[in-house]
Design an enzyme around this catalytic site. Structure first.
Site, PDB file in Angstrom:
ATOM      1  N   GLU A   5      -0.476   1.102   8.251  1.00 33.90           N
ATOM      2  CA  GLU A   5       0.211  -0.081   7.700  1.00 33.90           C
ATOM      3  C   GLU A   5       1.201   0.330   6.611  1.00 33.90           C
ATOM      4  OE1 GLU A   5      -2.373  -2.826   5.718  1.00 33.90           O
ATOM      5  OE2 GLU A   5      -0.708  -4.058   5.006  1.00 33.90           O
ATOM      6  N   GLU A  28       2.352 -11.035   6.537  1.00 33.14           N
ATOM      7  CA  GLU A  28       1.492 -10.199   7.386  1.00 33.14           C
ATOM      8  C   GLU A  28       2.136 -10.248   8.762  1.00 33.14           C
ATOM      9  OE1 GLU A  28      -1.149  -8.440   6.552  1.00 33.14           O
ATOM     10  OE2 GLU A  28      -1.897  -9.267   4.668  1.00 33.14           O
ATOM     11  N   HIS A  82       0.818  -1.224   0.000  1.00 31.00           N
ATOM     12  CA  HIS A  82       0.000   0.000   0.000  1.00 31.00           C
ATOM     13  C   HIS A  82       0.854   1.277   0.000  1.00 31.00           C
ATOM     14  CE1 HIS A  82      -2.960  -2.946   1.357  1.00 31.00           C
ATOM     15  NE2 HIS A  82      -2.153  -3.231   2.361  1.00 31.00           N
ATOM     16  N   HIS A 126       3.390  -6.631   4.754  1.00 27.11           N
ATOM     17  CA  HIS A 126       2.086  -6.076   5.157  1.00 27.11           C
ATOM     18  C   HIS A 126       1.902  -6.256   6.661  1.00 27.11           C
ATOM     19  CE1 HIS A 126      -0.087  -5.654   1.187  1.00 27.11           C
ATOM     20  NE2 HIS A 126       0.994  -6.329   0.813  1.00 27.11           N
TER      21      HIS A 126
HETATM   22 ZN    ZN Z   1      -1.789  -4.866   3.574  1.00 24.46          ZN
END
Ligand code: ZN
Length: 277
Positions: A102, A241, A65, A163
């Site tokens: 994030e 993650e 992102h 992430h």
């Molecule tokens: Zn993400």
């Protein structure tokens, strides 16, 4: 929040990229000067330096992102191919309850992993070159293809997408590593190696003291076929993650510089172990 020197550094990197004319490419390190031959009768001969352990290796880091995604809804919601099906170009990503995004976490960890990999001699390609509220993307298909064989720039040997999750369940915490599942014509070429990469990342995170997810995957590893970044990759790939930003304990580690260094050290160890295998 990004401190000034990081912003300046990012601007410098961007200029370097523009000069190189290839988005996301890390310029090749300068070759080492030849060792000076020692003459007979002189002092002890010089010992040539050992080659850097990752010299000549190419790694793609994908910090999930862009910080500005929320301000570019039309661009971010545009459907792109995610592996034989359409999916939004990208999402805004999550944030901690205290507002640590994030996007910024992924960026800061990626920059530290890049620093460590470069020190080991690797070339690092990033799917984005800054972390700014004034920009968006790139889309998941682009994130998944950078560094693939036949694409512009050096071909990578491994891709790690960074992430953090955002799950509201109070008991949900810990990391999970996502490897590509079976998607005929898309992931066949990299599934087995990506599975080995997932184990290397999981093991390095556990060794660094991070707990596997309490709510997703099995022993810290999940398998998915719906992620464009994984499906488009033609080199071994995982999406890490690294924790649940909505869990206070995970978020506190992520928001600390020491915590991010620990994540980065673990990811570097995993990439190095994978490339040595
Ligand atoms: Zn993400």
């Amino acid at each position: 929040m990004i401190r000034g020197h990081r912003t300046a550094w990012a601007a410098g990197a961007l200029i370097a990229v523009l000069v190189a004319g290839c988005a996301g490419e890390d310029p090749a390190p300068a070759p080492a000067p030849p060792a000076t031959p020692s003459s007979a009768g002189q002092a002890a001969p010089t010992t040539p330096a050992a080659p850097a352990p990752l010299a000549g290796r190419v790694v793609v880091l994908d910090p999930g992102h862009q910080l500005g995604n929320a301000r570019f809804a039309a661009q971010i919601n545009r459907p792109v191919d995610a592996g034989g099906f359409a999916k939004a170009c990208n999402t805004t990503g999550t944030a901690s309850d205290r507002g640590y995004p994030e996007a910024t976490f992924a960026w800061e960890v990626a920059v530290e992993v890049r620093r460590r990999l470069r020190r080991l001699g690797a070339r690092v390609r990033m799917t984005r070159e800054d972390n700014t509220a004034d920009a968006w993307g790139p889309c998941i298909d682009e994130r998944g293809r950078l560094g693939n064989p036949g694409r512009p720039g050096p071909t990578a040997e491994v891709r790690v997408s960074i992430h953090a999750d955002g799950n509201r369940s109070p008991s949900a915490h810990g990391f999970h590593v996502i490897e590509p599942g079976d998607l005929a014509g898309w992931t066949d070429d990299v599934r087995a190696a990506s599975g080995r990469l997932a184990v290397a990342v999981r093991d390095a995170l556990v060794d660094a003291g991070f707990a596997p997810s309490t709510y997703l995957g099995e022993n810290g590893i999940d398998v998915r076929t719906d992620l464009g970044t994984l499906n488009h990759s033609d080199v071994p790939v995982v999406m890490a993650e690294l924790g649940n930003m909505r869990h206070a304990d995970d978020a506190a580690v992520m928001a600390s510089e020491a915590g991010r260094r620990r994540y980065a050290r673990a990811l570097t160890t995993a990439i190095r172990a994978f490339l040595a295998g």
